[in-house]
Design a protein around this motif. Structure first.
Motif, PDB file in Angstrom:
ATOM      1  N   LYS A   4       0.719  -1.206  -0.012  1.00 40.20           N
ATOM      2  CA  LYS A   4      -0.112  -0.033   0.132  1.00 40.20           C
ATOM      3  C   LYS A   4       0.715   1.330  -0.195  1.00 40.20           C
ATOM      4  O   LYS A   4       0.679   2.255  -0.753  1.00 40.20           O
ATOM      5  CB  LYS A   4      -1.183   0.122   1.308  1.00 40.20           C
ATOM      6  CG  LYS A   4      -2.125   1.016   1.216  1.00 40.20           C
ATOM      7  CD  LYS A   4      -3.152   0.511   2.314  1.00 40.20           C
ATOM      8  CE  LYS A   4      -4.130   1.744   2.357  1.00 40.20           C
ATOM      9  NZ  LYS A   4      -5.083   1.305   3.159  1.00 40.20           N
ATOM     10  N   ALA A   5       1.959   1.229   0.768  1.00 34.60           N
ATOM     11  CA  ALA A   5       2.862   2.234   0.964  1.00 34.60           C
ATOM     12  C   ALA A   5       3.423   2.721  -0.484  1.00 34.60           C
ATOM     13  O   ALA A   5       3.636   3.775  -0.965  1.00 34.60           O
ATOM     14  CB  ALA A   5       4.095   2.119   1.852  1.00 34.60           C
ATOM     15  N   GLU A   6       3.814   1.600  -1.227  1.00 34.57           N
ATOM     16  CA  GLU A   6       4.315   1.805  -2.413  1.00 34.57           C
ATOM     17  C   GLU A   6       3.794   2.486  -3.622  1.00 34.57           C
ATOM     18  O   GLU A   6       3.942   3.124  -4.490  1.00 34.57           O
ATOM     19  CB  GLU A   6       5.010   0.452  -3.127  1.00 34.57           C
ATOM     20  CG  GLU A   6       6.276  -0.121  -2.404  1.00 34.57           C
ATOM     21  CD  GLU A   6       6.608  -1.352  -2.844  1.00 34.57           C
ATOM     22  OE1 GLU A   6       5.780  -2.271  -3.379  1.00 34.57           O
ATOM     23  OE2 GLU A   6       7.572  -1.829  -2.525  1.00 34.57           O
ATOM     24  N   ILE A   7       2.236   1.788  -3.488  1.00 32.71           N
ATOM     25  CA  ILE A   7       1.302   2.542  -4.406  1.00 32.71           C
ATOM     26  C   ILE A   7       0.979   3.975  -4.255  1.00 32.71           C
ATOM     27  O   ILE A   7       0.789   4.880  -5.024  1.00 32.71           O
ATOM     28  CB  ILE A   7      -0.206   1.794  -4.234  1.00 32.71           C
ATOM     29  CG1 ILE A   7       0.212   0.293  -4.724  1.00 32.71           C
ATOM     30  CG2 ILE A   7      -1.334   2.310  -4.974  1.00 32.71           C
ATOM     31  CD1 ILE A   7      -1.116  -0.472  -4.562  1.00 32.71           C
ATOM     32  N   LYS A   8       0.913   4.383  -2.926  1.00 28.01           N
ATOM     33  CA  LYS A   8       0.614   5.733  -2.469  1.00 28.01           C
ATOM     34  C   LYS A   8       1.928   6.439  -2.839  1.00 28.01           C
ATOM     35  O   LYS A   8       1.852   7.708  -3.293  1.00 28.01           O
ATOM     36  CB  LYS A   8       0.480   5.859  -0.678  1.00 28.01           C
ATOM     37  CG  LYS A   8       0.134   7.096  -0.592  1.00 28.01           C
ATOM     38  CD  LYS A   8      -0.051   7.241   1.081  1.00 28.01           C
ATOM     39  CE  LYS A   8      -0.605   8.420   1.295  1.00 28.01           C
ATOM     40  NZ  LYS A   8      -0.867   8.321   2.821  1.00 28.01           N
ATOM     41  N   GLN A   9       3.059   5.916  -2.733  1.00 30.08           N
ATOM     42  CA  GLN A   9       4.266   6.597  -3.160  1.00 30.08           C
ATOM     43  C   GLN A   9       4.340   6.905  -4.733  1.00 30.08           C
ATOM     44  O   GLN A   9       4.643   8.099  -5.101  1.00 30.08           O
ATOM     45  CB  GLN A   9       5.675   5.906  -2.669  1.00 30.08           C
ATOM     46  CG  GLN A   9       6.886   6.900  -3.064  1.00 30.08           C
ATOM     47  CD  GLN A   9       8.164   6.032  -2.632  1.00 30.08           C
ATOM     48  OE1 GLN A   9       8.114   5.105  -2.339  1.00 30.08           O
ATOM     49  NE2 GLN A   9       9.259   6.882  -2.393  1.00 30.08           N
ATOM     50  N   LYS A  10       4.073   6.028  -5.425  1.00 26.88           N
ATOM     51  CA  LYS A  10       3.897   6.152  -6.933  1.00 26.88           C
ATOM     52  C   LYS A  10       2.875   7.104  -7.353  1.00 26.88           C
ATOM     53  O   LYS A  10       3.050   7.951  -8.245  1.00 26.88           O
ATOM     54  CB  LYS A  10       3.584   4.802  -7.538  1.00 26.88           C
ATOM     55  CG  LYS A  10       4.936   4.052  -7.726  1.00 26.88           C
ATOM     56  CD  LYS A  10       4.771   2.710  -8.521  1.00 26.88           C
ATOM     57  CE  LYS A  10       5.950   1.974  -8.274  1.00 26.88           C
ATOM     58  NZ  LYS A  10       5.805   0.521  -8.949  1.00 26.88           N
ATOM     59  N   ALA A  11       1.860   7.303  -6.739  1.00 30.70           N
ATOM     60  CA  ALA A  11       0.742   8.189  -7.059  1.00 30.70           C
ATOM     61  C   ALA A  11       1.003   9.532  -6.602  1.00 30.70           C
ATOM     62  O   ALA A  11       0.449  10.348  -7.436  1.00 30.70           O
ATOM     63  CB  ALA A  11      -0.418   7.702  -6.181  1.00 30.70           C
ATOM     64  N   THR A  12       1.678   9.797  -5.643  1.00 31.14           N
ATOM     65  CA  THR A  12       2.016  11.372  -5.316  1.00 31.14           C
ATOM     66  C   THR A  12       3.118  11.835  -6.190  1.00 31.14           C
ATOM     67  O   THR A  12       3.504  12.863  -6.157  1.00 31.14           O
ATOM     68  CB  THR A  12       2.413  11.438  -3.708  1.00 31.14           C
ATOM     69  OG1 THR A  12       3.510  10.430  -3.627  1.00 31.14           O
ATOM     70  CG2 THR A  12       1.042  11.023  -3.128  1.00 31.14           C
ATOM     71  N   LYS A  44       4.651  19.332  -5.988  1.00 35.28           N
ATOM     72  CA  LYS A  44       3.548  18.942  -5.180  1.00 35.28           C
ATOM     73  C   LYS A  44       2.523  20.022  -5.562  1.00 35.28           C
ATOM     74  O   LYS A  44       1.176  19.700  -5.680  1.00 35.28           O
ATOM     75  CB  LYS A  44       3.680  18.807  -3.875  1.00 35.28           C
ATOM     76  CG  LYS A  44       4.271  17.470  -3.592  1.00 35.28           C
ATOM     77  CD  LYS A  44       4.458  17.194  -2.003  1.00 35.28           C
ATOM     78  CE  LYS A  44       4.963  15.641  -1.753  1.00 35.28           C
ATOM     79  NZ  LYS A  44       5.392  15.512  -0.440  1.00 35.28           N
TER      80      LYS A  44
END
Length: 136
Positions: A4-12, A44
Protein backbone atom coordinates in the motif's frame (compact mmCIF):
# COMPACT_ATOMS: atom_id res chain seq x y z
CA UNK A 1 2.15 -7.49 -5.32
CA UNK A 2 3.10 -3.91 -4.37
CA UNK A 3 2.42 -2.78 -0.85
CA UNK A 4 0.00 0.00 0.00
CA UNK A 5 2.89 2.37 0.79
CA UNK A 6 4.50 1.74 -2.61
CA UNK A 7 1.23 2.45 -4.42
CA UNK A 8 0.78 5.68 -2.47
CA UNK A 9 4.36 6.78 -3.20
CA UNK A 10 3.91 6.21 -6.93
CA UNK A 11 0.60 8.08 -6.93
CA UNK A 12 2.04 11.22 -5.32
CA UNK A 13 5.15 11.37 -7.56
CA UNK A 14 4.54 14.24 -9.98
CA UNK A 15 6.75 14.74 -13.04
CA UNK A 16 6.78 18.26 -14.45
CA UNK A 17 7.97 19.12 -17.93
CA UNK A 18 9.55 22.39 -16.77
CA UNK A 19 12.75 22.31 -14.74
CA UNK A 20 14.90 24.73 -12.80
CA UNK A 21 16.97 26.88 -15.16
CA UNK A 22 14.62 26.64 -18.18
CA UNK A 23 13.88 29.83 -20.13
CA UNK A 24 10.14 30.36 -20.12
CA UNK A 25 7.55 32.90 -21.25
CA UNK A 26 4.54 33.75 -19.08
CA UNK A 27 1.34 33.16 -21.05
CA UNK A 28 -1.26 34.27 -18.48
CA UNK A 29 -1.49 36.71 -15.62
CA UNK A 30 -0.33 40.24 -14.95
CA UNK A 31 3.14 39.66 -16.45
CA UNK A 32 1.85 38.02 -19.65
CA UNK A 33 4.48 38.01 -22.40
CA UNK A 34 7.48 38.46 -20.08
CA UNK A 35 10.48 36.16 -20.61
CA UNK A 36 12.51 34.86 -17.69
CA UNK A 37 14.07 31.74 -16.22
CA UNK A 38 12.78 29.26 -13.66
CA UNK A 39 14.48 29.80 -10.30
CA UNK A 40 12.57 27.20 -8.27
CA UNK A 41 10.08 24.40 -8.87
CA UNK A 42 7.47 23.00 -6.45
CA UNK A 43 6.22 19.75 -8.03
CA UNK A 44 3.59 18.95 -5.40
CA UNK A 45 1.91 22.35 -5.81
CA UNK A 46 2.73 22.38 -9.58
CA UNK A 47 4.13 25.90 -9.30
CA UNK A 48 7.31 27.65 -10.41
CA UNK A 49 9.07 30.89 -9.47
CA UNK A 50 10.21 32.90 -12.48
CA UNK A 51 12.91 35.58 -12.38
CA UNK A 52 14.04 38.02 -15.07
CA UNK A 53 17.66 39.02 -15.64
CA UNK A 54 18.65 42.47 -14.37
CA UNK A 55 21.19 44.08 -16.69
CA UNK A 56 22.08 46.87 -14.24
CA UNK A 57 22.76 44.51 -11.33
CA UNK A 58 23.15 40.83 -12.37
CA UNK A 59 23.38 39.82 -8.69
CA UNK A 60 19.71 40.77 -8.13
CA UNK A 61 17.29 39.51 -10.79
CA UNK A 62 13.77 40.97 -11.06
CA UNK A 63 10.99 38.70 -9.78
CA UNK A 64 8.11 38.17 -12.21
CA UNK A 65 4.59 37.91 -10.78
CA UNK A 66 5.87 39.83 -7.76
CA UNK A 67 3.99 40.89 -4.66
CA UNK A 68 5.05 43.99 -2.77
CA UNK A 69 5.78 43.66 0.94
CA UNK A 70 6.15 46.78 3.06
CA UNK A 71 8.84 46.71 5.71
CA UNK A 72 8.53 49.38 8.36
CA UNK A 73 11.62 51.09 9.76
CA UNK A 74 12.57 49.61 13.12
CA UNK A 75 15.04 52.26 14.30
CA UNK A 76 15.20 55.98 14.05
CA UNK A 77 17.05 57.12 10.95
CA UNK A 78 16.16 53.91 9.08
CA UNK A 79 13.81 54.10 6.11
CA UNK A 80 10.72 52.08 5.40
CA UNK A 81 11.02 50.10 2.16
CA UNK A 82 8.84 48.23 -0.32
CA UNK A 83 10.29 44.80 -1.16
CA UNK A 84 9.27 42.84 -4.26
CA UNK A 85 8.81 39.16 -3.43
CA UNK A 86 8.35 36.56 -6.19
CA UNK A 87 5.03 34.72 -6.04
CA UNK A 88 4.82 31.20 -7.50
CA UNK A 89 3.06 30.80 -10.86
CA UNK A 90 1.16 27.68 -11.86
CA UNK A 91 2.98 25.53 -14.44
CA UNK A 92 0.08 25.85 -16.88
CA UNK A 93 0.69 29.61 -17.09
CA UNK A 94 4.26 29.32 -18.42
CA UNK A 95 5.63 27.85 -21.66
CA UNK A 96 9.16 26.73 -22.40
CA UNK A 97 11.10 28.76 -24.98
CA UNK A 98 12.59 26.73 -27.83
CA UNK A 99 16.33 27.43 -27.94
CA UNK A 100 16.55 27.34 -31.76
CA UNK A 101 13.53 29.45 -32.73
CA UNK A 102 13.14 31.45 -29.48
CA UNK A 103 9.40 30.76 -29.64
CA UNK A 104 7.15 29.22 -26.96
CA UNK A 105 6.70 25.49 -27.40
CA UNK A 106 4.99 22.60 -25.71
CA UNK A 107 7.20 19.92 -24.21
CA UNK A 108 6.97 16.21 -24.87
CA UNK A 109 8.87 13.26 -23.40
CA UNK A 110 10.11 10.21 -25.25
CA UNK A 111 12.46 7.30 -24.71
CA UNK A 112 15.86 7.56 -26.44
CA UNK A 113 18.68 5.11 -25.75
CA UNK A 114 16.91 3.87 -22.63
CA UNK A 115 16.56 7.39 -21.18
CA UNK A 116 13.51 9.60 -20.97
CA UNK A 117 14.34 12.92 -22.71
CA UNK A 118 12.38 16.13 -23.21
CA UNK A 119 11.82 17.48 -26.70
CA UNK A 120 10.26 20.62 -28.18
CA UNK A 121 7.00 19.78 -29.93
CA UNK A 122 7.21 22.80 -32.25
CA UNK A 123 10.47 21.69 -33.90
CA UNK A 124 9.79 18.00 -33.28
CA UNK A 125 13.28 16.47 -33.37
CA UNK A 126 15.12 18.95 -31.14
CA UNK A 127 15.94 17.39 -27.75
CA UNK A 128 15.97 19.85 -24.86
CA UNK A 129 19.21 19.53 -22.94
CA UNK A 130 19.23 19.56 -19.16
CA UNK A 131 19.35 23.22 -18.06
CA UNK A 132 22.69 24.52 -16.87
CA UNK A 133 22.48 26.89 -13.91
CA UNK A 134 25.42 29.07 -13.05
CA UNK A 135 26.40 28.82 -9.40
CA UNK A 136 27.23 32.12 -7.74
Amino acid sequence: MPTKAEIKQKATHIKLKIRKGDRVVIIAGKDKGEIGYVAAVAPKEQKVIVLKDNEENPEQPFPLNAAIKHRKAKMQGERSVRIKIPVPIHVSNVMLLDATTNQPTRVGRRLEDGKLVRYAKKTGDKVIDAPVMETK
